[in-house]
Design a protein around this motif. Structure first.
Motif, PDB file in Angstrom:
ATOM      1  N   UNK A 269       0.858  -1.186   0.000  1.00  0.00           N
ATOM      2  CA  UNK A 269       0.000   0.000   0.000  1.00  0.00           C
ATOM      3  C   UNK A 269       0.892   1.234   0.000  1.00  0.00           C
ATOM      4  N   UNK A 270       0.347   2.351  -0.511  1.00  0.00           N
ATOM      5  CA  UNK A 270       1.172   3.542  -0.731  1.00  0.00           C
ATOM      6  C   UNK A 270       0.584   4.766  -0.030  1.00  0.00           C
ATOM      7  N   UNK A 271       1.477   5.663   0.324  1.00  0.00           N
ATOM      8  CA  UNK A 271       1.093   6.981   0.836  1.00  0.00           C
ATOM      9  C   UNK A 271       2.156   7.959   0.373  1.00  0.00           C
ATOM     10  N   UNK A 272       1.779   9.229   0.278  1.00  0.00           N
ATOM     11  CA  UNK A 272       2.752  10.230  -0.120  1.00  0.00           C
ATOM     12  C   UNK A 272       3.291  10.940   1.114  1.00  0.00           C
ATOM     13  N   UNK A 273       4.590  11.146   1.133  1.00  0.00           N
ATOM     14  CA  UNK A 273       5.239  11.872   2.221  1.00  0.00           C
ATOM     15  C   UNK A 273       5.928  13.103   1.649  1.00  0.00           C
ATOM     16  N   UNK A 274       5.959  14.157   2.436  1.00  0.00           N
ATOM     17  CA  UNK A 274       6.658  15.371   2.033  1.00  0.00           C
ATOM     18  C   UNK A 274       7.719  15.696   3.075  1.00  0.00           C
ATOM     19  N   UNK A 275       8.884  16.092   2.604  1.00  0.00           N
ATOM     20  CA  UNK A 275       9.956  16.467   3.498  1.00  0.00           C
ATOM     21  C   UNK A 275      10.829  17.499   2.792  1.00  0.00           C
ATOM     22  N   UNK A 276      11.928  17.890   3.411  1.00  0.00           N
ATOM     23  CA  UNK A 276      12.758  18.921   2.798  1.00  0.00           C
ATOM     24  C   UNK A 276      14.187  18.861   3.313  1.00  0.00           C
ATOM     25  N   UNK A 277      15.107  19.283   2.453  1.00  0.00           N
ATOM     26  CA  UNK A 277      16.466  19.611   2.868  1.00  0.00           C
ATOM     27  C   UNK A 277      16.456  21.046   3.379  1.00  0.00           C
TER      28      UNK A 277
END
Length: 517
Positions: A269-277
């Motif tokens: 199963x999939x989910x979207x994650x957001x992050x940053x440098x």
């Protein structure tokens, strides 16, 4: 010219300089490794709090701050619905086998013969090919971890990379990979330890179209067996598994078809994650030196039996971030460097160096303007260490700079005592190498200033029993004075890279020939 520059540079920054406060390193680490940040997993609330903290520290130092956002796909394996069988016998997930979710398909079924393909290495410059004489087209390959010990250090490191092995397997027509640890690697990182962490969600970077980047669609199964389960694959084989593994320790790889077939069913199963440098820029000219450390760790994953599931990551890598912040503060006080210096708290290292890979490929400065990366990851201060190990120092002119900085800070310089662990390719600095950028990562060594401490034993015990466990927290021994001395050394190196001749690859170096444009 380089020697004259080093003498002038380090004379201008004497060994008695105390611009790094060990108490500041301690304070940063205590916050970043606190339970409140819940292990700083990529894309999590805890990571975002850590990112805000680093951003504030950069701003307080007077740096220009910005973020480089990343979109990632988190893929989770449904263990209750997934399965792998050998010769019709089902294996138990986490006990016999570890299965990786698919990043593109919710359900995948594979049934195919298996071929042992040695280490999975094709190295034409060394006249070595584990795929010579075997047909793996449409088959699953069984691969031993690592690369032959007979290889030169550079090639051994490169060909041990999982990414290199996956691309090579796909190029030969394989449809899946089953991994098996060598005797050395199993002793270093036991299957049982990896099984405890197998519930931690892997992630892959999404490209602009929203598809997982660098995913090889033709590889339809990825699994790891323990040694007992692997024995079943060798029923009727021309050579026993014990012999294969013993020969691998000597640098000998064997390749032949196995008699047992494997069937795998993977449900994901999939989910979207957001992050940053998180970036803090100290402006100089148009060329840029990157000083980096990864901010993420493994998150909060309570065990089924209950108890603390927070992977605080005090050493890995609150230590590197704390030192990164203090170097940024010291450099910002002046004098102004000739080159720009980009301080970066990277995301996604524990997810496969996703943040550094994105930064190196798509930098927020003109492509080609980055001249070097100095990376800091897991600065072990378990005792007052007396030496350092410049991983990658032999490949570029950063090596002599690092050696001079180390000696000016009162450290001996030692060779890598663990070449079998190919540590140079296992952290964010290698993302820059893959883009042809000189890079270095300096590790504390095994020599202790306290003669009553066996540094090698302490380090080995920590790597086996604490690394990537919930025990990596602030209650363990931490010699902050050694951390401050390490930071002083790294500050000297960053200034030398920013102010001196442009860092260059050593002529004829393997990585230069492989990656440098």
């Amino acid at each position: 010219m380089l020697r004259r520059f080093l003498l002038l540079a380090f004379a201008a920054f004497p060994a008695t300089a105390q611009s790094i406060d060990p108490h500041a390193i301690a304070a940063h680490m205590r916050f970043l490794a606190s339970d409140a940040l819940e292990g700083r997993e990529t894309g999590s609330r805890g990571f975002e709090i850590a990112a805000a903290y680093v951003r504030a520290q950069f701003e307080a130092a007077g740096l220009e701050t910005s973020d480089q956002p990343l979109r990632l796909r988190a893929a989770k394996l449904d263990e209750s619905a997934s399965s792998l069988t050998i010769g019709g016998k089902a294996l138990v997930i986490r006990k016999d086998v570890l299965m990786r979710p698919d990043f593109e398909r919710e359900s995948v079924d594979v049934s195919a013969p298996v071929v042992l393909a040695g280490f999975g290495v094709t190295a034409p410059e060394l006249a070595y090919d584990d795929y010579r004489g075997v047909d793996v087209n449409g088959r699953i390959v069984l691969l031993i971890s690592g690369a032959p010990k007979t290889f030169p250090t550079d090639q051994r490191a490169y060909y041990s990379s999982g990414d290199v092995k996956r691309r090579n397997a796909a190029a030969h027509g394989a449809i899946g990979i089953i991994a098996l640890s060598s005797i050395t690697d199993e002793a270093r990182n036991p299957f049982e330890k990896r099984a405890q962490q197998s519930g931690i969600t892997p992630m892959a970077l999404l490209d602009p179209s929203g598809k997982p980047a660098d995913v090889i669609s033709s590889l339809r199964v990825a699994a790891t067996l323990n040694r007992a389960a692997a024995e079943a694959l060798f029923a009727g084989a021309p050579m026993a598994l014990d012999t294969v593994l013993a020969d691998a320790e000597k640098g000998i790889g064997h390749s032949f078809a196995l008699q047992q077939a494997v069937a795998a069913h993977t449900v994901s199963s999939f989910a979207e994650a957001k992050s940053e440098n998180v970036i803090g820029m100290l402006r100089g000219n148009q060329e840029t030196v990157v000083v980096s450390a990864h901010l993420d760790h493994l998150g909060n994953h309570p065990p089924a039996s209950g108890g603390d599931g927070i992977y605080n990551g005090a050493y890995d890598n609150a230590s590197g971030i704390a030192i990164l912040i203090e170097i940024a503060k010291a450099m910002a006080k002046g004098p102004k460097p000739k080159r720009s210096v980009m301080f970066v708290a990277l995301t996604g290292e524990e997810k496969g160096t996703q943040g550094s890979g994105f930064l190196a490929k798509f930098p927020p400065v003109p492509k080609g303007s980055i001249v070097a990366d100095i990376n800091m990851d897991m600065i072990l201060m378990l005792y007052p260490f007396a030496d350092v190990i410049p991983l990658g120092g032999e490949h570029t002119s950063l090596g002599p700079l690092a050696a001079s900085a180390a000696k000016a800070s009162g450290f001996e310089v030692s060779p890598d005592p663990y070449p079998e662990e190919v540590r140079f390719i296992r952290s964010d600095q290698f993302s820059f190498v893959e883009e042809g950028i000189p890079a270095i990562h300096i590790k504390p060594g095994n020599k202790s200033r306290d003669q009553s401490i066996d540094g090698e034993k302490v380090t080995r015990d920590w790597l086996r029993n604490v690394y990537h466990t919930v025990r990596d927290e602030m209650s363990q021994p931490i010699d902050f004075a050694s951390g401050a001395r390490y930071a002083e050394m790294s500050l000297r190196l960053a200034r030398a890279a920013a102010d001196g001749p442009r860092p260059e690859w050593v002529a004829g170096d393997f990585f230069a020939k492989t990656f440098a444009k």
